[in-house]
Enzyme design. Structure first.
Site, PDB file in Angstrom:
ATOM      1  N   SER A  24     -10.230   0.127   7.165  1.00 41.41           N
ATOM      2  CA  SER A  24      -9.646   0.157   5.819  1.00 41.41           C
ATOM      3  C   SER A  24      -8.981  -1.119   5.309  1.00 41.41           C
ATOM      4  O   SER A  24      -8.609  -1.177   4.142  1.00 41.41           O
ATOM      5  CB  SER A  24      -8.633   1.292   5.723  1.00 41.41           C
ATOM      6  OG  SER A  24      -9.314   2.487   5.536  1.00 41.41           O
ATOM      7  N   LYS A  27       0.856  -1.192   0.000  1.00 39.94           N
ATOM      8  CA  LYS A  27       0.000   0.000   0.000  1.00 39.94           C
ATOM      9  C   LYS A  27       0.892   1.242   0.000  1.00 39.94           C
ATOM     10  O   LYS A  27       1.924   1.263   0.682  1.00 39.94           O
ATOM     11  CB  LYS A  27      -0.907  -0.027   1.243  1.00 39.94           C
ATOM     12  CG  LYS A  27      -1.877   1.146   1.339  1.00 39.94           C
ATOM     13  CD  LYS A  27      -2.840   0.998   2.511  1.00 39.94           C
ATOM     14  CE  LYS A  27      -3.783   2.183   2.617  1.00 39.94           C
ATOM     15  NZ  LYS A  27      -4.764   2.057   3.715  1.00 39.94           N
ATOM     16  N   SER A  49      -9.858   2.518   2.967  1.00 36.72           N
ATOM     17  CA  SER A  49      -8.929   3.220   2.104  1.00 36.72           C
ATOM     18  C   SER A  49      -7.982   2.296   1.335  1.00 36.72           C
ATOM     19  O   SER A  49      -7.357   2.729   0.381  1.00 36.72           O
ATOM     20  CB  SER A  49      -8.098   4.186   2.932  1.00 36.72           C
ATOM     21  OG  SER A  49      -7.266   3.463   3.837  1.00 36.72           O
TER      22      SER A  49
HETATM   23  N1  GLN Z   1     -13.217   4.971   6.383  1.00 34.18           N
HETATM   24  C1  GLN Z   1     -12.608   5.437   7.568  1.00 34.18           C
HETATM   25  C2  GLN Z   1     -12.134   6.848   7.381  1.00 34.18           C
HETATM   26  O1  GLN Z   1     -12.425   7.421   6.403  1.00 34.18           O
HETATM   27  C3  GLN Z   1     -11.477   4.544   7.969  1.00 34.18           C
HETATM   28  C4  GLN Z   1     -10.289   4.697   7.103  1.00 34.18           C
HETATM   29  C5  GLN Z   1      -9.140   3.828   7.510  1.00 34.18           C
HETATM   30  O2  GLN Z   1      -9.327   2.808   8.187  1.00 34.18           O
HETATM   31  N2  GLN Z   1      -7.941   4.243   7.127  1.00 34.18           N
HETATM   32  O3  GLN Z   1     -11.478   7.410   8.190  1.00 34.18           O
END
Ligand code: GLN
Length: 485
Positions: free
Chosen positions: A175, A76, A151
């Protein structure tokens, strides 16, 4: 070859039935063909990957190979990788070449794994659809008009479309698990502190945790073996005893006590998703598990609490992007203040700016007690809910996400609806607990994920539980149409 698992690739390499160069070349060809459409990778560097594969082959020839030596995986783009472009999905870092390896990357390098490239992601990991990336949205290989989740949407889409067998991901509020769910994959967010955050670009440091994503639990276990471990360079790393997560994966799960929180099956959950989760629970009963009802009464407070704490930490973490130290700097400015402000105005996307504004607001004098401190108190109550629930069960199960993959552009202008994607995942981050998502079937040809939440450092058991399910079902083997073409 592209459908092989990490485990299969590892054995074939060990038996010298194929070489790392051969496998890597094949995946690079797959990326070249599919990535223009899917957009799962931000950076691919064929020469560098092949060079790593050659070194791995030499190591295997000399009999010095480790389990993952020669196996290609994707990283990632939140992880710093020395001399690789490392963007975190942001214009702010669109030209940032990392000067060092994140501990996770270093560990994979030392294991002899090949880095296939850096995967796309929501900007600074803020999002649930991979639509906030400066490098463009990622498409869900199961239906190109839909989002892959976020994400870690790039990692998920890359595996689902067979551009790589496994990838790293990070999870601050869901995410790893939500994109795994939306793309039909297995993903594990470990206990907070099990995997080093060193060199992993910070979003909300008290919640951020890296983990593996792959097709199966076995593959995730093999990857976690590489990723986990104490790191003195991360002040919140925990010195937990080193475990082999594959060791007990084959044990029967007879007698396992599964807790079902009533709050995870309440309003907001898609009816067809609920049916598949129930079917999966029945499968576990057949495997000898028993069911207990548990309650996590503060579940509905997890999103508001998260959206105070995560932005607060983000506003502080992201203050380092000032146009001086890293990446982007505005081209025209009058003085220093003007340079800071234009750089941040132009370098950050809308969602990131929204979080910085919320974060600075809740931390400001006068509001700190009302918002930040209150949220910390409720965070404690959420951890207590889990503590109580685990007194009567070994693992907790429920849906990973309230629905299957949604259409691109459907939620991007409605942040609150987007935030609800993580209603079942966020509480585990707030409590620091490990959570996992595994494929549990399809609704209208779109994958559904079952979530398994474990007690602290119970990853080995969770992987065992997931593996037993995957021995009895085939959901994790399904692949989107055209993935191998
Ligand atoms: N969807 C959540 C956010 O927007 C979690 C994102 C994540 O786990 N990096 O913060």
């Amino acid at each position: 070859m592209q459908d092989w698992s990490v485990k299969e690739l590892s054995s074939l390499l060990k038996e010298k039935k194929t070489s790392s160069v051969e496998i890597t070349t094949d995946y690079l060809a797959s990326i070249k063909k599919k990535n223009p459409e899917i957009n799962a990778f931000i950076t691919v560097d064929e020469n560098r990957s092949i060079a790593q594969a050659k070194l791995a082959d030499e190591r295997i020839q000399k009999g010095e190979g480790d389990t993952l030596t020669g196996v290609p995986i994707a990283q990632k783009d939140i992880f710093c990788a020395e001399d690789w472009l490392t963007t975190c999905g942001s214009k702010m870092l669109h030209n940032f070449i990392a000067p060092y390896d994140a501990t996770v990357v270093k560990k994979f390098n030392e294991a002899g794994a090949v880095n296939l490239g850096k995967t796309n992601m929501d900007e600074f990991a803020m999002g649930s659809s991979n639509e906030t990336s400066f490098f463009g949205a990622v498409k869900n290989p199961w239906d190109l008009s839909r989002v892959p989740g976020g994400s870690s949407g790039g990692s998920a889409a890359a595996i689902a479309s067979r551009m790589c067998p496994g990838a790293t991901a990070t999870d601050t509020g869901g995410s790893i698990r939500q994109p795994a769910s939306l793309c039909g994959l297995t993903g594990l967010k470990p206990t907070y502190g099990l995997v080093s955050r060193y060199g992993m670009i910070a979003f909300a440091s008290s919640l951020d945790q890296a983990g593996p994503m792959a097709k199966s639990s076995e593959d995730c276990a093999m990857m976690l073996n590489v990723m986990a471990g104490f790191d003195p360079k991360d002040s919140t790393s925990i010195d937990h005893k080193k475990e082999d997560y594959t060791k007990n994966i084959d044990q029967p799960i007879k007698g396992l006590k599964i807790g079902l929180p009533k709050e995870y099956f309440a309003e907001g959950l898609d009816g067809d998703v609920a049916k598949l989760i129930e079917a999966a629970i029945n499968q576990f009963k057949k495997l000898g598990a028993t069911i207990v009802d548990v309650s996590l009464p503060n579940t509905n407070l997890s999103i508001p609490v998260y959206y105070v704490l995560a932005p607060a930490e983000a506003s502080s973490n992201l203050s380092r992007y000032d146009g001086v130290r890293y990446g982007y700097r505005t081209s025209q400015y009058d003085d220093l203040m003007d340079m800071y402000s234009k750089t941040r105005q132009e370098g950050f996307g809308e969602e990131v700016k929204r979080r910085i504004l919320i974060g600075t607001y809740v931390l400001s004098a006068g509001y700190y007690d009302a918002y930040y401190l209150k949220a910390q108190q409720i965070r404690h109550l959420i951890s207590e809910d889990f503590k109580k629930a685990f007194q009567s069960c070994d693992v907790i199960m429920g849906p990973t996400a309230p629905s299957t993959a949604f259409k691109a552009n459907e939620k991007i202008d409605d942040p609150v609806t987007m935030y609800l994607q993580d209603i079942y995942t966020i509480a585990t981050n707030l409590a620091g607990l490990p959570g996992m998502s595994i494929p549990a079937g399809f609704v209208n040809k779109l994958p559904v994920g079952l979530q398994i939440i474990g007690n602290y450092f119970d990853e080995a058991r969770m992987l065992n539980v997931a593996h037993q399910f995957q021995k009895a079902t085939d959901w994790h083997k399904a692949m989107p149409e055209g993935a191998l073409s």
